[in-house]
Structure formats: C-alpha cells, structure tokens
Design an enzyme around this catalytic site. Structure first.
Site, PDB file in Angstrom:
ATOM      1  CG  ASP A  49     -20.012  10.596 -19.227  1.00 54.37           C
ATOM      2  OD1 ASP A  49     -20.797  10.285 -20.138  1.00 54.37           O
ATOM      3  OD2 ASP A  49     -20.400  10.892 -18.083  1.00 54.37           O
ATOM      4  CD  GLU A 121     -18.457   8.005 -22.519  1.00 51.99           C
ATOM      5  OE1 GLU A 121     -19.688   8.209 -22.523  1.00 51.99           O
ATOM      6  OE2 GLU A 121     -17.879   7.345 -21.620  1.00 51.99           O
TER       7      GLU A 121
END
Length: 228
Positions: A49, A121
């Site tokens: 992320d 991610e």
C-alpha cells in the site's frame, strides 16, 4: 523452489519473474489458509500500500508540476483505493492464483474486491522486496497504464462527494450505520446504510466497513442523480 505453471503464467501477466518465488507465494496466501509455517499476505499488503502510494504520488507530481495538493489528492485517492487495485488484479487474473481456504472459495473469494485489492498490494510489495523500488515502480506504472492519464482532476471518493452534496444543500453530514454483519471473523461481510437528513437512504455490502460505506454512498448518490 520451482513455481507451478499457473504461477509462472501469472508472472508473465505482471511482467516480472521472481528471484525468490516464496515472496510471490506469500503475497498470494490469504489468511483463511495461512498457518504458523505458511504466513499470509497481510504484512506484504501493508508494505505494498505504501509502495503504491509513493509511486502514484511521484508520478502525479511529475505529470502535473503546477497543480496544488488539493487538486492532486483526489486523483491520487482514485488511483490507490482498493477498487483500483482490484480492477488491476482482475485484469492480470490474480484471483485465479489466490491461495484461499475452503470457506473463502465457496463464498466466491476469488472475486471479492477486498481480497483482490489486498493481494494486488501484496504482490507490489513482493516485487519491491525481490527487486527494489525501481522495478516495482515500473510494474505498477505498466499495470495501471491509462488509468493514470485518464483519472479525472475532480475525482472524488463517493463519501466525499456525498458529504459535499449534503453541505451544498445545508444538510448535516451523512451518517453511516452498520445494519448487519455476517460471515466468519476472518472474512466478515458488512451491510452499511448511508443516511441523509432529508430521509434518503441506501445500503451496500462489502468485506470491510470502509468499502461498504463507500459503496453505500455511491448507491445513494446514484439514487439522488436519477431522481433529478
């Protein structure tokens, strides 16, 4: 360690071949099938992320050196939110290679937005760990592709848009109420209702409260638009 043919094919779709295949396997391992000897992808998701965020912030600043933060932020949010990650995941067939427990497989885990977004991610973080930031950045920019150039300057997440709609009409900020929670602890499904002071409401379900709130806000915005 030798990867299976389906994982090799997945490497081809993302355009990167891992030196340490264990990183890819971990990135694709959901908590529903993890164990003490088989860690899940949550820590990689946390890192990925941040890597994705840096890539997009850097690119937006490069592409638009004059815009203020207030203009860039909505574009950034549109590019890094779970929905965007899940869209990319679907394009590269990530769901086909996710390692899931039986319960998640039975409930359509390979198609769930949250699982796909989180795993995408994690894959970004796995590439970062395996080859460094430059390689991870190149992969992200390649996979996100035209999304970066096409993202609207006034892009807003649905909750922000709904709040601005309410403020413009001198209404109180929208309220988001959890009306149901179902499923096991490791894979809950939330039903959230978005409410406005004028009596308008809409509900949506998702695998996290945040996503359910966003979906409920979008449903309410769509209803308000169609009622015009």
């Amino acid at each position: 360690m030798k990867l299976s043919s389906d994982l090799r094919a997945f490497e081809g779709r993302i355009g990167y071949e891992f030196k340490d295949p264990e990183l890819l396997i971990r990135a694709l391992t959901h908590g529903s099938i993890s164990s003490s000897t088989r860690p899940d992808n949550q820590r990689l998701e946390f890192l990925g992320d941040r890597v994705l965020g840096l890539v997009m912030a850097e690119r937006l600043l490069e592409d638009d050196p004059k815009s203020a933060e207030g203009v860039l932020a909505p574009r950034y949010n549109a590019l890094v939110r779970k929905e965007a990650c899940a869209d990319v995941a679907r394009e590269v067939g990530l769901g086909e290679v996710l390692k899931l427990g039986r319960s998640e497989q039975k409930t359509g885990g390979r198609r769930k937005l949250a699982l796909l977004g989180d795993a995408m991610e994690a894959v970004i973080a796995a590439v970062y760990r395996d080859a460094g930031f430059d390689v991870a950045r190149d992969m992200v920019l390649r996979l996100w592709g035209d999304r970066i150039g096409k993202v609207e300057a006034d892009a807003r997440d649905p909750k922000t848009s709904l709040q601005e709609w309410a403020q413009a009409r001198k209404l109180a900020p929208p309220k988001y109420v959890e009306v149901a929670r179902e499923g096991p602890d490791h894979a809950p499904e939330f039903t959230i209702e978005a409410r406005l002071d004028n009596g308008k409401v809409a509900q949506a379900r998702a695998n996290s409260k945040r996503q359910a709130e966003q979906a409920a806000a979008k449903a309410l915005l769509d209803a308000l638009e169609s009622a015009k």
